[in-house]
Write an enzyme that holds these catalytic residues in place. Structure first.
Site, short mmCIF file in Angstrom:
data_model
loop_
_atom_site.label_atom_id
_atom_site.label_comp_id
_atom_site.label_asym_id
_atom_site.label_seq_id
_atom_site.Cartn_x
_atom_site.Cartn_y
_atom_site.Cartn_z
N HIS A 262 -1.94 -3.59 -8.81
CA HIS A 262 -3.21 -2.87 -8.63
C HIS A 262 -3.49 -2.66 -7.14
O HIS A 262 -3.74 -1.53 -6.69
CB HIS A 262 -4.34 -3.67 -9.29
CG HIS A 262 -5.69 -3.05 -9.14
ND1 HIS A 262 -6.27 -2.27 -10.11
CD2 HIS A 262 -6.57 -3.09 -8.11
CE1 HIS A 262 -7.45 -1.86 -9.68
NE2 HIS A 262 -7.67 -2.34 -8.47
N GLU A 263 -3.42 -3.74 -6.37
CA GLU A 263 -3.70 -3.62 -4.93
C GLU A 263 -2.65 -2.75 -4.25
O GLU A 263 -2.95 -2.05 -3.29
CB GLU A 263 -3.77 -5.01 -4.27
CG GLU A 263 -4.85 -5.95 -4.84
CD GLU A 263 -6.24 -5.33 -4.95
OE1 GLU A 263 -6.57 -4.42 -4.17
OE2 GLU A 263 -7.00 -5.75 -5.86
N HIS A 266 -3.73 0.76 -4.37
CA HIS A 266 -4.66 1.05 -3.27
C HIS A 266 -3.89 1.20 -1.96
O HIS A 266 -4.15 2.11 -1.17
CB HIS A 266 -5.68 -0.10 -3.12
CG HIS A 266 -6.72 -0.15 -4.19
ND1 HIS A 266 -7.55 0.92 -4.45
CD2 HIS A 266 -7.09 -1.14 -5.05
CE1 HIS A 266 -8.39 0.58 -5.44
NE2 HIS A 266 -8.12 -0.66 -5.82
N GLU A 292 -9.64 4.06 -6.89
CA GLU A 292 -9.39 3.29 -8.10
C GLU A 292 -8.42 4.03 -9.02
O GLU A 292 -7.66 3.40 -9.76
CB GLU A 292 -10.74 3.02 -8.79
CG GLU A 292 -10.80 1.79 -9.65
CD GLU A 292 -10.45 0.47 -8.96
OE1 GLU A 292 -10.51 0.39 -7.72
OE2 GLU A 292 -10.10 -0.46 -9.69
ZN ZN Z 1 -9.29 -1.69 -7.27
#
Ligand code: ZN
Length: 497
Positions: A262-263, A266, A292
């Site tokens: 997830h990171e 980003h 996101e």
């Molecule tokens: Zn996030």
């Protein structure tokens, strides 16, 4: 000394940006490295830097240069117009907020955070209620300074996702909710289930190597970024120096893996922004929802897919032979895509997650339109959880006090998570459409075509387009919950029926 007004403006913006990155590093270090008893000095360092940053971003020279550039005499190209539009917006925002208010707000944030932590520990909402009321008042005051006194909630949403407002979000969420509730019920009623607690004893050093291998193969550049450990995973910094964090649990390797992915989503966005423009809007993300969308797309659509695991299951099994010996392939895949009735948003899966967000949006909206008081909040929270997820939170800590966001007045932030999920699914289908055989690439551990596509459609534009326009420019379609509903059905119905 740069000659023209545009270059002089950029020199000023770069100075302010660089100071901001120093501030950011202090914040990263606080969450990753800071010795327990050194926090007093860090607070003073951060406050000193905040003052320096505010001074740099409200330099009257910026205003003068912007006024020059906005005058009709100067010819500007599209890129320059974006930079000036956003610099003006940012300058106005910084200059309109009185220093006295910002200091008061910083003190309130700190007090309210501690009150929230104490209330959560004791599971007693009444300890936090007065601070929440003050944060609501403070947010209204903030909106007033920026000229949004009549629509404070829209003002707060606009801080996270420019161009969005409560009415638009309400329409999107209503459409999503109607379709999503039956899907959740169908999945939760299924006999097929797999609890991630089947995983035991995964050595942390091995987990770390595995997740670094994966995140590097997704495209994260470890020569311009790193991953460390913190209590809650996050991604900070910019594309020149991207700082991600994760956390480890020997008995929950999927948590660490998926939060790292997830990171990384980003981080890939940050690293895909034009490196020579990081100091202005062309090198800045389009907003929280867009950010996101990137983290979710990699975490969910890509890395929870069958094709991804066709490549990585043998590698995982080779690394963790003993730990996975008794776990058949189907159980592993089901655990990766587990859905459960969890009262806590951050522990929930991608199917129910959106309902957690819809509940928070509904509550925030009512707090700001005056139809819900702080006192009534826990009851309203519990009623919505019952209605949408059939969950009875067993206390305030597990219910209304679970998230940190309201303690620092981050209202209007939650919707971005769900808007991001919508855009992620929309980008996913557009990419599948335009890149034939894309999932075959994943089976070979090759993600470069998808990353290049995202670079082209999303990353390279910086803040040129706001979320709604970005959705159209990247996918040809207006932002809609339909692709997300389609995706959840495609992925989860075959798995659970
Ligand atoms: Zn996030």
């Amino acid at each position: 000394m740069p000659e023209n007004a545009y270059d002089r403006l950029n020199a000023k913006l770069k100075h302010a940006h660089m100071l901001g990155t120093v501030s950011g590093l202090l914040g990263w270090d606080e969450l990753v490295n800071l010795p327990a008893d050194s926090s007093d000095q860090r607070q003073e360092q951060s406050a000193a830097m905040a003052q320096v940053c505010h001074k740099a971003s409200t330099d009257p020279k910026i205003d003068e240069l912007l006024t020059d550039l906005e005058s009709k005499q100067i010819q500007l190209n599209d890129d320059q117009r974006v930079v000036i539009r956003e610099a003006r917006k940012e300058y106005r925002r910084s200059a309109k907020l009185p220093t006295e208010f910002l200091q008061r707000k910083a003190r309130l944030d700190s007090e309210a955070y501690h009150a929230w932590a104490d209330a959560k520990k004791n599971s007693d909402f009444s300890r936090f209620a007065p601070y929440l009321q003050r944060q609501l008042d403070s947010s209204r005051e903030f909106a007033g300074y920026l000229g949004w006194a009549k629509n404070p909630y829209d003002c707060l949403i606009d801080q996270h996702d420019p161009g969005m407002n409560a009415a638009t979000i309400a329409g999107l969420f209503e459409e999503l909710k109607i379709e999503l509730v039956p899907i959740v019920n169908l999945i939760l009623a299924s006999e097929k289930k797999q609890d991630p607690s089947i995983f035991k004893g995964f050595p942390i050093a091995e987990q770390e190597e595995f997740l670094k291998e994966i995140t590097a193969s997704l495209g994260f550049n470890y020569n311009r970024g790193r991953i460390d450990v913190s209590l809650h995973p996050f991604c900070s910094g910019n594309g020149a120096d991207t700082r991600m964090t994760t956390r480890f649990d020997e008995d929950n390797p999927l948590d660490s893996l998926f939060s790292s992915i997830h990171e990384t989503g980003h981080g890939l966005y940050e690293q895909g922004l034009p490196l020579d423009q990081l100091h202005n809007a062309l090198g800045e993300a389009a907003g929280m929802g867009a950010h996101e969308s990137q983290s979710r797309l990699w975490e969910n659509q890509v890395c929870r897919s069958r094709s991804f695991w066709k490549c990585y299951e043998p590698i995982l099994r080779a690394r963790f032979k003993k730990q996975l010996a008794d776990i058949p392939s189907d159980d592993l895949y089901l655990a990766i895509n587990a859905v459960s009735r969890n009262p806590v948003r951050v522990d929930s899966d991608e199917v129910t997650y959106n309902l957690h967000v819809i509940i928070r949006f509904e509550i925030e909206r009512r707090l700001f339109d005056g139809s819900l008081s702080v006192k009534e909040l826990p009851d309203a929270w519990n009623a919505l959880y019952k209605e949408l997820l059939d969950i009875d939170p067993k206390n305030d800590a597990e219910g209304v006090l679970q998230d940190v966001h309201w303690s620092d007045g981050s209202f209007g932030y939650f919707p971005s998570y769900c808007l991001g999920n919508m855009l992620a699914a929309q980008l996913w289908y557009a990419a599948l459409d335009q890149l034939p055989g894309l999932e075959d690439d994943f089976e070979k551990g090759d993600f470069s075509r998808l990353l290049d596509w995202l670079r082209d459609k999303v990353h390279r534009h910086g803040k040129r387009y706001y979320l709604k326009v970005l959705a159209v420019s990247a996918t040809g379609q207006p932002l809609s919950p339909k692709p997300l509903i389609r995706y959840l059905k495609d992925r989860y119905i075959p798995l659970y029926t």
